[in-house]
Design an enzyme around this catalytic site. Structure first.
Site, PDB file in Angstrom:
ATOM      1  N   GLU A  47       0.816  -1.226   0.000  1.00  0.00           N
ATOM      2  CA  GLU A  47       0.000   0.000   0.000  1.00  0.00           C
ATOM      3  C   GLU A  47       0.849   1.276   0.000  1.00  0.00           C
ATOM      4  O   GLU A  47       0.491   2.279  -0.619  1.00  0.00           O
ATOM      5  CB  GLU A  47      -0.904  -0.041   1.239  1.00  0.00           C
ATOM      6  CG  GLU A  47      -2.160   0.781   1.156  1.00  0.00           C
ATOM      7  CD  GLU A  47      -3.160   0.368   0.079  1.00  0.00           C
ATOM      8  OE1 GLU A  47      -3.477  -0.819  -0.043  1.00  0.00           O
ATOM      9  OE2 GLU A  47      -3.628   1.262  -0.649  1.00  0.00           O
ATOM     10  N   THR A  53      -2.019 -12.082  -7.987  1.00  0.00           N
ATOM     11  CA  THR A  53      -1.305 -13.139  -7.252  1.00  0.00           C
ATOM     12  C   THR A  53      -1.685 -13.188  -5.776  1.00  0.00           C
ATOM     13  O   THR A  53      -1.133 -13.996  -5.028  1.00  0.00           O
ATOM     14  CB  THR A  53       0.226 -12.956  -7.383  1.00  0.00           C
ATOM     15  OG1 THR A  53       0.552 -11.671  -6.841  1.00  0.00           O
ATOM     16  CG2 THR A  53       0.679 -13.041  -8.829  1.00  0.00           C
ATOM     17  N   LYS A 100     -11.930  -0.892 -12.042  1.00  0.00           N
ATOM     18  CA  LYS A 100     -11.311   0.287 -11.415  1.00  0.00           C
ATOM     19  C   LYS A 100      -9.797   0.174 -11.292  1.00  0.00           C
ATOM     20  O   LYS A 100      -9.273  -0.882 -10.945  1.00  0.00           O
ATOM     21  CB  LYS A 100     -11.883   0.475 -10.012  1.00  0.00           C
ATOM     22  CG  LYS A 100     -13.341   0.804 -10.012  1.00  0.00           C
ATOM     23  CD  LYS A 100     -13.736   1.616  -8.809  1.00  0.00           C
ATOM     24  CE  LYS A 100     -14.266   0.827  -7.676  1.00  0.00           C
ATOM     25  NZ  LYS A 100     -15.124   1.637  -6.781  1.00  0.00           N
ATOM     26  N   GLU A 140     -12.441  -9.630   2.293  1.00  0.00           N
ATOM     27  CA  GLU A 140     -13.345  -9.252   1.177  1.00  0.00           C
ATOM     28  C   GLU A 140     -14.309 -10.406   0.845  1.00  0.00           C
ATOM     29  O   GLU A 140     -15.427 -10.158   0.390  1.00  0.00           O
ATOM     30  CB  GLU A 140     -12.549  -8.847  -0.078  1.00  0.00           C
ATOM     31  CG  GLU A 140     -11.762  -7.544   0.058  1.00  0.00           C
ATOM     32  CD  GLU A 140     -12.577  -6.259  -0.207  1.00  0.00           C
ATOM     33  OE1 GLU A 140     -13.824  -6.326  -0.242  1.00  0.00           O
ATOM     34  OE2 GLU A 140     -11.948  -5.193  -0.348  1.00  0.00           O
TER      35      GLU A 140
HETATM   36  N1  LIG Z   1      -9.439  -2.352  -8.374  1.00  0.00           N
HETATM   37  C1  LIG Z   1     -10.264  -2.877  -7.519  1.00  0.00           C
HETATM   38  O1  LIG Z   1     -11.445  -3.010  -7.773  1.00  0.00           O
HETATM   39  C2  LIG Z   1      -9.796  -3.319  -6.181  1.00  0.00           C
HETATM   40  C3  LIG Z   1     -10.529  -4.273  -5.493  1.00  0.00           C
HETATM   41  C4  LIG Z   1     -10.081  -4.672  -4.238  1.00  0.00           C
HETATM   42  C5  LIG Z   1      -8.941  -4.114  -3.697  1.00  0.00           C
HETATM   43  N2  LIG Z   1      -8.255  -3.179  -4.408  1.00  0.00           N
HETATM   44  C6  LIG Z   1      -7.011  -2.622  -3.868  1.00  0.00           C
HETATM   45  O2  LIG Z   1      -6.106  -3.696  -3.664  1.00  0.00           O
HETATM   46  C7  LIG Z   1      -5.130  -3.300  -2.726  1.00  0.00           C
HETATM   47  C8  LIG Z   1      -4.755  -4.471  -1.836  1.00  0.00           C
HETATM   48  O3  LIG Z   1      -4.266  -5.493  -2.643  1.00  0.00           O
HETATM   49  P1  LIG Z   1      -3.524  -6.773  -2.036  1.00  0.00           P
HETATM   50  O4  LIG Z   1      -4.216  -7.206  -0.821  1.00  0.00           O
HETATM   51  O5  LIG Z   1      -3.341  -7.709  -3.154  1.00  0.00           O
HETATM   52  O6  LIG Z   1      -2.159  -6.166  -1.511  1.00  0.00           O
HETATM   53  P2  LIG Z   1      -0.685  -6.044  -2.145  1.00  0.00           P
HETATM   54  O7  LIG Z   1      -0.733  -5.806  -3.578  1.00  0.00           O
HETATM   55  O8  LIG Z   1       0.012  -5.055  -1.301  1.00  0.00           O
HETATM   56  O9  LIG Z   1      -0.067  -7.508  -1.924  1.00  0.00           O
HETATM   57  C9  LIG Z   1       0.211  -7.946  -0.647  1.00  0.00           C
HETATM   58  C10 LIG Z   1       1.694  -8.301  -0.444  1.00  0.00           C
HETATM   59  O10 LIG Z   1       1.935  -9.621  -0.898  1.00  0.00           O
HETATM   60  C11 LIG Z   1       2.960  -9.647  -1.889  1.00  0.00           C
HETATM   61  N3  LIG Z   1       2.564 -10.708  -2.805  1.00  0.00           N
HETATM   62  C12 LIG Z   1       1.609 -10.636  -3.765  1.00  0.00           C
HETATM   63  N4  LIG Z   1       1.395 -11.855  -4.293  1.00  0.00           N
HETATM   64  C13 LIG Z   1       2.225 -12.716  -3.679  1.00  0.00           C
HETATM   65  C14 LIG Z   1       2.448 -14.117  -3.789  1.00  0.00           C
HETATM   66  N5  LIG Z   1       1.725 -14.883  -4.592  1.00  0.00           N
HETATM   67  N6  LIG Z   1       3.423 -14.662  -3.025  1.00  0.00           N
HETATM   68  C15 LIG Z   1       4.127 -13.899  -2.159  1.00  0.00           C
HETATM   69  N7  LIG Z   1       3.938 -12.574  -1.987  1.00  0.00           N
HETATM   70  C16 LIG Z   1       2.997 -11.993  -2.742  1.00  0.00           C
HETATM   71  C17 LIG Z   1       2.968  -8.240  -2.427  1.00  0.00           C
HETATM   72  O11 LIG Z   1       4.183  -7.868  -2.963  1.00  0.00           O
HETATM   73  C18 LIG Z   1       2.648  -7.405  -1.197  1.00  0.00           C
HETATM   74  O12 LIG Z   1       3.789  -7.204  -0.435  1.00  0.00           O
HETATM   75  C19 LIG Z   1      -5.732  -2.115  -1.990  1.00  0.00           C
HETATM   76  O13 LIG Z   1      -4.997  -0.975  -2.351  1.00  0.00           O
HETATM   77  C20 LIG Z   1      -7.147  -2.002  -2.515  1.00  0.00           C
HETATM   78  O14 LIG Z   1      -7.595  -0.670  -2.600  1.00  0.00           O
HETATM   79  C21 LIG Z   1      -8.660  -2.784  -5.633  1.00  0.00           C
HETATM   80  O1  LIG Z   2     -11.891  -2.057  -2.480  1.00  0.00           O
HETATM   81  C1  LIG Z   2     -12.495  -2.135  -3.502  1.00  0.00           C
HETATM   82  C2  LIG Z   2     -12.086  -1.325  -4.679  1.00  0.00           C
HETATM   83  O2  LIG Z   2     -10.924  -0.600  -4.434  1.00  0.00           O
HETATM   84  C3  LIG Z   2     -13.625  -3.088  -3.616  1.00  0.00           C
HETATM   85  O3  LIG Z   2     -13.445  -4.092  -2.652  1.00  0.00           O
HETATM   86  C4  LIG Z   2     -15.003  -2.567  -3.355  1.00  0.00           C
HETATM   87  O4  LIG Z   2     -15.893  -3.560  -3.745  1.00  0.00           O
HETATM   88  C5  LIG Z   2     -15.491  -1.292  -3.907  1.00  0.00           C
HETATM   89  O5  LIG Z   2     -15.204  -1.153  -5.229  1.00  0.00           O
HETATM   90  C6  LIG Z   2     -15.161  -0.132  -3.000  1.00  0.00           C
HETATM   91  O6  LIG Z   2     -16.167  -0.082  -2.052  1.00  0.00           O
HETATM   92  C7  LIG Z   2     -15.171   1.237  -3.582  1.00  0.00           C
HETATM   93  O7  LIG Z   2     -13.919   1.617  -3.840  1.00  0.00           O
HETATM   94  P1  LIG Z   2     -13.519   3.123  -4.025  1.00  0.00           P
HETATM   95  O8  LIG Z   2     -14.531   3.770  -4.942  1.00  0.00           O
HETATM   96  O9  LIG Z   2     -13.564   3.716  -2.661  1.00  0.00           O
HETATM   97  O10 LIG Z   2     -12.171   3.020  -4.607  1.00  0.00           O
HETATM   98 CO   LIG Z   3     -12.156  -3.430  -1.051  1.00  0.00          CO
END
Ligand SMILES: NC(=O)c1ccc[n+]([C@@H]2O[C@H](COP(=O)([O-])OP(=O)(O)OC[C@H]3O[C@@H](n4cnc5c(N)ncnc54)[C@H](O)[C@@H]3O)[C@@H](O)[C@H]2O)c1
Ligand SMILES: O=C(CO)[C@@H](O)[C@H](O)[C@H](O)[C@H](O)COP(=O)(O)O
Ligand SMILES: [Co+2]
Length: 390
Positions: A84, A141, A154, A196
């Site tokens: 993050e 991943t 998004k 989630e």
């Molecule tokens: N675009 C969307 O709709 C959407 C939806 C949900 C969440 N998000 C966003 O996603 C973010 C969180 O993502 P996250 O939980 O994947 O966190 P992240 O991307 O920070 O990954 C978590 C950690 O695990 C490591 N990692 C990833 N895959 C791995 C693997 N297979 N093996 C070992 N290490 C690994 C990464 O380098 C990182 O240090 C938040 O910023 C959130 O806002 C976006």
């Molecule tokens: O976290 C996210 C997206 O970043 C998802 O889990 C979620 O379902 C929704 O899209 C968020 O509630 C809305 O995300 P945002 O508009 O605050 O970025």
């Molecule tokens: Co979310």
């Protein structure tokens, strides 16, 4: 028409998108064709840009390079720091520079982003602003990236301490989900993904909730290799896509998938990297479930089931900032702004269905925080009766 107006013009166009999500096994096995389908093999000089989460360098880099080499495609792999803390414009611009160096074009060899959802969000944002938008491909991943981000349109980066403040709607043309990649994911991030899944279960899928309730700890321990991992992952993805496809551009800001995302965003941002996204979302889910309980809309039994499930899986049940009334009120104010003037707070009625509320009083916040404290201190066992509403 006012006297100064000479002429007017209204332009209306529709933006249609089509994108593809494939669930597969062994995505980097040379026999698996999925990541070759967007590669232009008629041009031997063409390179495939891969944007790889730096945390996966030792685990995946060689496999990725070997996969493309096996098909005579030269992969240029750039590694990008994730987490993050790196979800910002600097990381975005470093990816934009790599797109520029690689000569990324509009249609052929779209860059492939491989990593956690932070890397995927930033890579998608970069692809959406580079030349006003180029296609891209993603391979999540993390569990969270597989069950939530995988179907999302998004992209985003955080800005000035605000979560996802800069972002676009620019879905990857292809997404490949391979839960085998979870083998190397640290336990805390598996648990984080369950946050989630819990959200999705609570708002629309009571069967998914029961699966998590019954099998959550074993699923985490096995890195989602044991039964019923496939059903859990498929149901979570399916729940997300069915909500998104009817409101992809978020014209309707009453979104049940915002459950768990009203109080948590500023709290999560205030303490980065102490609370992970899915952890903060899960605490918010429990907090809002307690609100439903206070209002007599959700039974104490169901609230305890949620809290116990979280505890057994390894999710935190609270955080000091969820007891800070000023912070909670600021979070609601910010959510109202984000949702164009309405709070649109999803509230669970019974596990698996929800409605919206537009107001939460300070008195209710005090009641919820008091009950949450008891619930958290007793690991989900003790939930006193709510005080009668005045
Ligand atoms: N675009 C969307 O709709 C959407 C939806 C949900 C969440 N998000 C966003 O996603 C973010 C969180 O993502 P996250 O939980 O994947 O966190 P992240 O991307 O920070 O990954 C978590 C950690 O695990 C490591 N990692 C990833 N895959 C791995 C693997 N297979 N093996 C070992 N290490 C690994 C990464 O380098 C990182 O240090 C938040 O910023 C959130 O806002 C976006
Ligand atoms: O976290 C996210 C997206 O970043 C998802 O889990 C979620 O379902 C929704 O899209 C968020 O509630 C809305 O995300 P945002 O508009 O605050 O970025
Ligand atoms: Co979310």
């Amino acid at each position: 028409m006012s006297p100064a107006t000479q002429n007017t013009l209204d332009i209306e166009a529709e933006l249609q998108v089509k994108y593809h999500v494939a669930i597969t096994r062994d995505v980097f096995s040379p026999d698996n064709p999925l990541l070759l389908e967007t590669v232009d093999r008629s041009d031997p000089a063409a390179k495939q840009l891969v944007i790889l989460d730096a945390a996966l360098s030792t685990v995946l880099r060689e496999r990725v390079e070997a996969y493309f080499a096996a098909h005579d495609v030269t992969a240029e792999v750039i590694e990008v720091d994730s987490g993050e803390i790196n979800k910002n414009l600097d990381t975005c611009l470093s990816i934009v520079d790599a797109l520029e160096r690689s000569g990324a074009r509009r249609q052929s060899n779209p860059p492939i982003a491989i990593g956690g959802n932070v890397l995927i969000d930033v890579a998608g944002f970069s692809a959406s602003i580079y030349r006003r938008g180029i296609p891209w491909v993603r391979v999540p991943t993390t569990l969270l990236g597989m069950i939530d981000g995988s179907v999302s349109a998004k992209t985003a980066v955080n800005h000035q301490g605000n979560r996802n403040r800069l972002g676009t709607f620019h879905p990857a043309m292809r997404t490949v989900v391979d839960t085998g990649l979870l083998a190397s994911l640290p336990r805390r991030h598996l648990v984080n993904g369950c946050g989630e899944i819990l959200k999705m279960a609570m708002i629309k899928d009571s069967r998914l909730f029961s699966l998590l309730e019954e099998h959550g700890p074993e699923l985490v321990a096995s890195h989602f290799r044991t039964e019923p991992a496939e059903e859990v992952v498929t149901r979570a993805i399916d729940g997300m896509q069915s909500e998104l496809r009817q409101n992809l551009w978020e014209k309707d800001l009453r979104r049940i998938v915002d459950y768990g995302h009203t109080f948590s965003p500023p709290i999560e941002m205030a303490v980065v990297p102490e609370l992970l996204h899915g952890e903060a979302v899960a605490i918010d889910c429990l907090f809002t479930a307690v609100l439903s309980y206070v209002r007599g809309r959700l039974s104490g039994t169901d609230v305890r089931r949620v809290a116990r499930t979280m505890h057994r899986v390894g999710l935190p049940l609270d955080h000091p900032l969820f007891y800070d009334i000023g912070m909670l009120e600021r979070a609601m104010e910010e959510a109202r702004l984000h949702r164009d003037g309405s709070l649109n707070l999803p509230v669970v009625q019974e596990i698996g269905s929800c409605a919206f509320t537009q107001e939460v009083t300070r008195e209710e916040l005090h009641q919820v925080t008091a009950l949450l404290k008891e619930l958290a201190q007793s690991a989900g066992e003790n939930l006193p009766a709510p005080a009668p509403q005045r």
